[in-house]
Design a protein around this motif. Structure first.
Motif, PDB file in Angstrom:
ATOM      1  N   GLY A  54     -16.157   6.044  -1.599  1.00 19.91           N
ATOM      2  CA  GLY A  54     -15.278   6.197  -0.447  1.00 19.91           C
ATOM      3  C   GLY A  54     -14.183   7.215  -0.718  1.00 19.91           C
ATOM      4  N   VAL A  55     -13.030   6.995  -0.104  1.00 17.82           N
ATOM      5  CA  VAL A  55     -11.896   7.923  -0.223  1.00 17.82           C
ATOM      6  C   VAL A  55     -10.646   7.143  -0.594  1.00 17.82           C
ATOM      7  CG1 VAL A  55     -10.458   9.612   0.980  1.00 17.82           C
ATOM      8  CG2 VAL A  55     -12.886   9.449   1.527  1.00 17.82           C
ATOM      9  N   CYS A  56      -9.861   7.695  -1.522  1.00 22.10           N
ATOM     10  CA  CYS A  56      -8.578   7.083  -1.910  1.00 22.10           C
ATOM     11  C   CYS A  56      -7.489   8.138  -1.852  1.00 22.10           C
ATOM     12  CB  CYS A  56      -8.651   6.506  -3.322  1.00 22.10           C
ATOM     13  SG  CYS A  56      -9.827   5.158  -3.531  1.00 22.10           S
ATOM     14  N   GLU A  57      -6.305   7.732  -1.403  1.00 16.21           N
ATOM     15  CA  GLU A  57      -5.180   8.661  -1.350  1.00 16.21           C
ATOM     16  C   GLU A  57      -3.869   7.919  -1.571  1.00 16.21           C
ATOM     17  OE1 GLU A  57      -5.089   8.624   3.549  1.00 16.21           O
ATOM     18  OE2 GLU A  57      -5.236  10.509   2.450  1.00 16.21           O
ATOM     19  N   VAL A  58      -2.878   8.641  -2.128  1.00 13.41           N
ATOM     20  CA  VAL A  58      -1.554   8.065  -2.354  1.00 13.41           C
ATOM     21  C   VAL A  58      -0.803   8.036  -1.028  1.00 13.41           C
ATOM     22  CG1 VAL A  58       0.669   8.383  -3.520  1.00 13.41           C
ATOM     23  CG2 VAL A  58      -1.469   8.818  -4.756  1.00 13.41           C
ATOM     24  N   THR A  59      -0.242   6.885  -0.695  1.00 15.71           N
ATOM     25  CA  THR A  59       0.449   6.723   0.588  1.00 15.71           C
ATOM     26  C   THR A  59       1.962   6.771   0.476  1.00 15.71           C
ATOM     27  OG1 THR A  59       0.329   4.316   0.327  1.00 15.71           O
ATOM     28  CG2 THR A  59      -1.427   5.399   1.580  1.00 15.71           C
ATOM     29  N   GLN A  84      10.070   7.441 -14.753  1.00 18.72           N
ATOM     30  CA  GLN A  84       9.138   6.329 -14.606  1.00 18.72           C
ATOM     31  C   GLN A  84       8.710   6.295 -13.149  1.00 18.72           C
ATOM     32  OE1 GLN A  84      11.143   2.808 -15.980  1.00 18.72           O
ATOM     33  NE2 GLN A  84      10.741   3.266 -18.132  1.00 18.72           N
ATOM     34  N   LEU A  85       7.399   6.316 -12.921  1.00 20.59           N
ATOM     35  CA  LEU A  85       6.876   6.450 -11.559  1.00 20.59           C
ATOM     36  C   LEU A  85       5.979   5.277 -11.194  1.00 20.59           C
ATOM     37  CD1 LEU A  85       5.637  10.150 -11.939  1.00 20.59           C
ATOM     38  CD2 LEU A  85       7.859   9.427 -11.095  1.00 20.59           C
ATOM     39  N   LYS A  86       6.022   4.921  -9.941  1.00 24.24           N
ATOM     40  CA  LYS A  86       5.074   3.959  -9.392  1.00 24.24           C
ATOM     41  C   LYS A  86       4.746   4.391  -7.967  1.00 24.24           C
ATOM     42  CE  LYS A  86       5.060  -0.389 -10.365  1.00 24.24           C
ATOM     43  NZ  LYS A  86       5.380  -1.842 -10.493  1.00 24.24           N
ATOM     44  N   ALA A  87       3.457   4.466  -7.664  1.00 22.58           N
ATOM     45  CA  ALA A  87       3.020   4.882  -6.336  1.00 22.58           C
ATOM     46  C   ALA A  87       1.979   3.898  -5.816  1.00 22.58           C
ATOM     47  CB  ALA A  87       2.448   6.298  -6.382  1.00 22.58           C
ATOM     48  N   ASN A  88       1.793   3.884  -4.511  1.00 19.08           N
ATOM     49  CA  ASN A  88       0.804   3.028  -3.872  1.00 19.08           C
ATOM     50  C   ASN A  88      -0.332   3.882  -3.318  1.00 19.08           C
ATOM     51  OD1 ASN A  88       2.356   0.593  -4.236  1.00 19.08           O
ATOM     52  ND2 ASN A  88       3.668   1.294  -2.572  1.00 19.08           N
ATOM     53  N   TRP A  89      -1.549   3.387  -3.450  1.00 17.58           N
ATOM     54  CA  TRP A  89      -2.693   4.117  -2.911  1.00 17.58           C
ATOM     55  C   TRP A  89      -3.483   3.246  -1.945  1.00 17.58           C
ATOM     56  CZ3 TRP A  89      -7.571   2.143  -4.033  1.00 17.58           C
ATOM     57  CH2 TRP A  89      -7.669   1.306  -5.156  1.00 17.58           C
ATOM     58  N   LEU A  90      -4.146   3.912  -1.025  1.00 14.56           N
ATOM     59  CA  LEU A  90      -4.972   3.246  -0.019  1.00 14.56           C
ATOM     60  C   LEU A  90      -6.392   3.793  -0.141  1.00 14.56           C
ATOM     61  CD1 LEU A  90      -5.336   1.472   2.554  1.00 14.56           C
ATOM     62  CD2 LEU A  90      -4.739   3.528   3.879  1.00 14.56           C
ATOM     63  N   GLY A  91      -7.371   2.890  -0.219  1.00 14.69           N
ATOM     64  CA  GLY A  91      -8.768   3.305  -0.307  1.00 14.69           C
ATOM     65  C   GLY A  91      -9.572   2.818   0.878  1.00 14.69           C
ATOM     66  N   ARG A  92     -10.522   3.654   1.317  1.00 13.14           N
ATOM     67  CA  ARG A  92     -11.434   3.279   2.410  1.00 13.14           C
ATOM     68  C   ARG A  92     -12.857   3.382   1.884  1.00 13.14           C
ATOM     69  NH1 ARG A  92      -7.535   6.515   4.603  1.00 13.14           N
ATOM     70  NH2 ARG A  92      -6.255   5.638   6.275  1.00 13.14           N
ATOM     71  N   SER A  93     -13.548   2.286   1.916  1.00 11.43           N
ATOM     72  CA  SER A  93     -14.919   2.280   1.434  1.00 11.43           C
ATOM     73  C   SER A  93     -15.833   2.938   2.454  1.00 11.43           C
ATOM     74  CB  SER A  93     -15.384   0.847   1.170  1.00 11.43           C
ATOM     75  OG  SER A  93     -15.485   0.123   2.386  1.00 11.43           O
ATOM     76  N   CYS A  94     -17.061   3.211   2.060  1.00 13.42           N
ATOM     77  CA  CYS A  94     -18.015   3.835   2.975  1.00 13.42           C
ATOM     78  C   CYS A  94     -18.304   2.956   4.188  1.00 13.42           C
ATOM     79  CB  CYS A  94     -19.320   4.136   2.236  1.00 13.42           C
ATOM     80  SG  CYS A  94     -19.145   5.364   0.926  1.00 13.42           S
ATOM     81  N   SER A  95     -18.113   1.645   4.022  1.00 13.88           N
ATOM     82  CA  SER A  95     -18.336   0.732   5.141  1.00 13.88           C
ATOM     83  C   SER A  95     -17.112   0.589   6.034  1.00 13.88           C
ATOM     84  CB  SER A  95     -18.738  -0.645   4.605  1.00 13.88           C
ATOM     85  OG  SER A  95     -17.705  -1.180   3.769  1.00 13.88           O
ATOM     86  N   GLY A  96     -16.001   1.255   5.660  1.00 19.61           N
ATOM     87  CA  GLY A  96     -14.796   1.234   6.483  1.00 19.61           C
ATOM     88  C   GLY A  96     -13.751   0.229   6.069  1.00 19.61           C
ATOM     89  N   SER A 129     -12.178  -7.393  -5.530  1.00 17.94           N
ATOM     90  CA  SER A 129     -12.752  -6.335  -6.353  1.00 17.94           C
ATOM     91  C   SER A 129     -13.492  -5.318  -5.483  1.00 17.94           C
ATOM     92  CB  SER A 129     -13.710  -6.938  -7.381  1.00 17.94           C
ATOM     93  OG  SER A 129     -14.298  -5.928  -8.166  1.00 17.94           O
ATOM     94  N   THR A 130     -13.405  -4.050  -5.870  1.00 15.54           N
ATOM     95  CA  THR A 130     -14.047  -2.982  -5.094  1.00 15.54           C
ATOM     96  C   THR A 130     -14.390  -1.809  -5.996  1.00 15.54           C
ATOM     97  OG1 THR A 130     -13.705  -1.317  -3.358  1.00 15.54           O
ATOM     98  CG2 THR A 130     -11.756  -2.147  -4.459  1.00 15.54           C
ATOM     99  N   PRO A 131     -15.492  -1.109  -5.727  1.00 14.70           N
ATOM    100  CA  PRO A 131     -15.840   0.089  -6.498  1.00 14.70           C
ATOM    101  C   PRO A 131     -14.797   1.206  -6.369  1.00 14.70           C
ATOM    102  CG  PRO A 131     -17.756  -0.728  -5.300  1.00 14.70           C
ATOM    103  CD  PRO A 131     -16.563  -1.486  -4.787  1.00 14.70           C
ATOM    104  N   LEU A 132     -13.929   1.092  -5.358  1.00 13.75           N
ATOM    105  CA  LEU A 132     -12.890   2.113  -5.186  1.00 13.75           C
ATOM    106  C   LEU A 132     -11.953   2.161  -6.393  1.00 13.75           C
ATOM    107  CD1 LEU A 132     -11.989   1.636  -1.413  1.00 13.75           C
ATOM    108  CD2 LEU A 132     -13.195   3.568  -2.443  1.00 13.75           C
ATOM    109  N   LEU A 133     -11.794   1.032  -7.069  1.00 19.76           N
ATOM    110  CA  LEU A 133     -10.956   1.025  -8.260  1.00 19.76           C
ATOM    111  C   LEU A 133     -11.568   1.915  -9.344  1.00 19.76           C
ATOM    112  CD1 LEU A 133      -8.511  -0.026  -9.803  1.00 19.76           C
ATOM    113  CD2 LEU A 133      -9.869  -2.019 -10.472  1.00 19.76           C
TER     114      LEU A 133
END
Length: 366
Positions: A54-59, A84-96, A129-133
């Motif tokens: 799928g697709v992952c991006e920092v939000t 020191q950094l911390k960011a959040n990411w959002l992933g969308r699997s191929c199934s949405g 759990s997800t393959p996006l990780l």
């Protein structure tokens, strides 16, 4: 790396344009923390990776703590940064389906090469759990490492200009910025003397202080302006005034003691200091960059002093009055500063905020 305004704090004053810093001998420093924070956010928010999963991006960037500065010593540039950094990411699997996670970077600093950065990615606690990780571990970490390396390259390319100062052989540096309020005139002939540059900044510390000399040399017929403090004979010094207000979560007597007690001063400045907390008593702190004399002391209510930077014209002092107002569980401090040389207002104002007020709060929890 000693953080900006912490460790061994040294009062920062703006560099002069009279070739005082001959051959770039003296240590100059520029604070680039604000620029660094903005640039890091911009780069991280551009991180996006795709794969079969799928697709992952920092939000968003949820934590960005640290300091950054550039230093020039003997004509050589040194880059210091620590974040020191911390960011959040959002992933969308191929199934949405959407998944959320975090990115942690605890050691972005000049002491670590790009390949040595510790970068970890994980799913948020409530996420299954997800393959996006795996995608983030495989490609996301690599992309984050790349943009952090880009930040370092940008830092060195964008901010190296203007840090090398005039040399004794007359080589010209980048064009300085001089404002009208930084000009001094004689009564016979108009002489323009640029007192201060907006950048770079100079940290005063160590034996090199002895190399400094009075940068104001004007016609001896010039008259000394009337003001709260004496100035060198034959020099007209344009001055200004400003006021500050700050609230401290402590009693007036405790705050009063913090300003006039040598042990307290040495603790919040994190450097050796000499403080004689009596009327007429003298003080010297911040590695000798600041000195003066207490002219009036009203216990727990008011502190009046003659105060100066070491690089100000000889024997020129500003008059500073600190009024302490007890508000029960807190104390309001009002500071009136008069006789500050024109062009040094912003430096002096920010210095009082950072190396007095903020330092006291950070050290004692006020």
């Amino acid at each position: 790396m000693a953080k900006w305004g912490e460790g061994d704090p040294r009062w920062i004053v703006e560099e002069r344009a009279d070739a005082t810093n001959v051959n770039n001998w003296h240590w100059t420093e520029r604070d680039v923390t604000a620029w660094s924070s903005e640039r890091l956010r911009q780069l991280l928010l551009g991180v996006r990776v795709e794969g079969p999963e799928g697709v992952c991006e920092v939000t968003d960037v949820s934590k960005l703590d640290g300091e950054a500065s550039i230093n020039n010593r003997k004509g050589k540039l040194f880059y210091f940064y620590e974040f020191q950094l911390k960011a959040n990411w959002l992933g969308r699997s191929c199934s949405g389906l959407k998944y959320r996670g975090t990115i942690d970077v605890p050691n972005l600093s000049d002491e670590n090469d790009e390949d040595d950065l510790d970068i970890s990615v994980s799913l948020s606690k409530d996420q299954p759990s997800t393959p996006l990780l795996d995608l983030m571990k495989r490609s996301g970490i690599k992309e984050v490492r790349r943009v952090l390396g880009q930040y370092v390259r940008d830092l060195k390319s964008d901010f190296s200009q203007g840090m090398i100062l005039p040399t004794a052989d007359g080589q010209k540096p980048s064009t300085p910025v001089v404002t009208k309020k930084n000009q001094v005139k004689s009564t016979k002939t108009q002489v323009t003397v640029p007192l201060l540059l907006t950048q770079p900044q100079l940290i005063l510390s160590g034996p090199e202080h002895q190399r400094f000399h009075d940068p104001l040399q004007i016609s001896s017929d010039a008259k000394c302006s009337s003001g709260p403090a004496p100035c060198p004979k034959g020099v007209r010094i344009q001055t200004c005034s400003f006021s500050l207000k700050e609230t401290f979560q402590t009693s007036a007597d405790e705050l009063y003691r913090t300003f006039i007690n040598q042990e307290f001063v040495q603790v919040f400045t994190r450097s050796a200091a000499t403080v004689d907390g009596r009327r007429g008593g003298r003080f010297q702190l911040l590695d000798g960059s600041v000195g003066g004399e207490f002219t009036e002391l009203v216990p727990d209510q008011r502190i009046d002093m003659r105060w100066r930077f070491r690089t100000w014209p000889n024997e020129h002092y500003a008059t500073i009055s600190l009024e302490l107002l007890d508000r029960g569980d807190e104390t309001e401090l009002k500071a009136e500063c008069r006789g500050v040389p024109a062009g040094e207002e912003e430096t002096t104002r920010e210095g009082w905020k950072r190396f007095y007020f903020q330092a006291i709060k950070q050290t004692f929890g006020y």
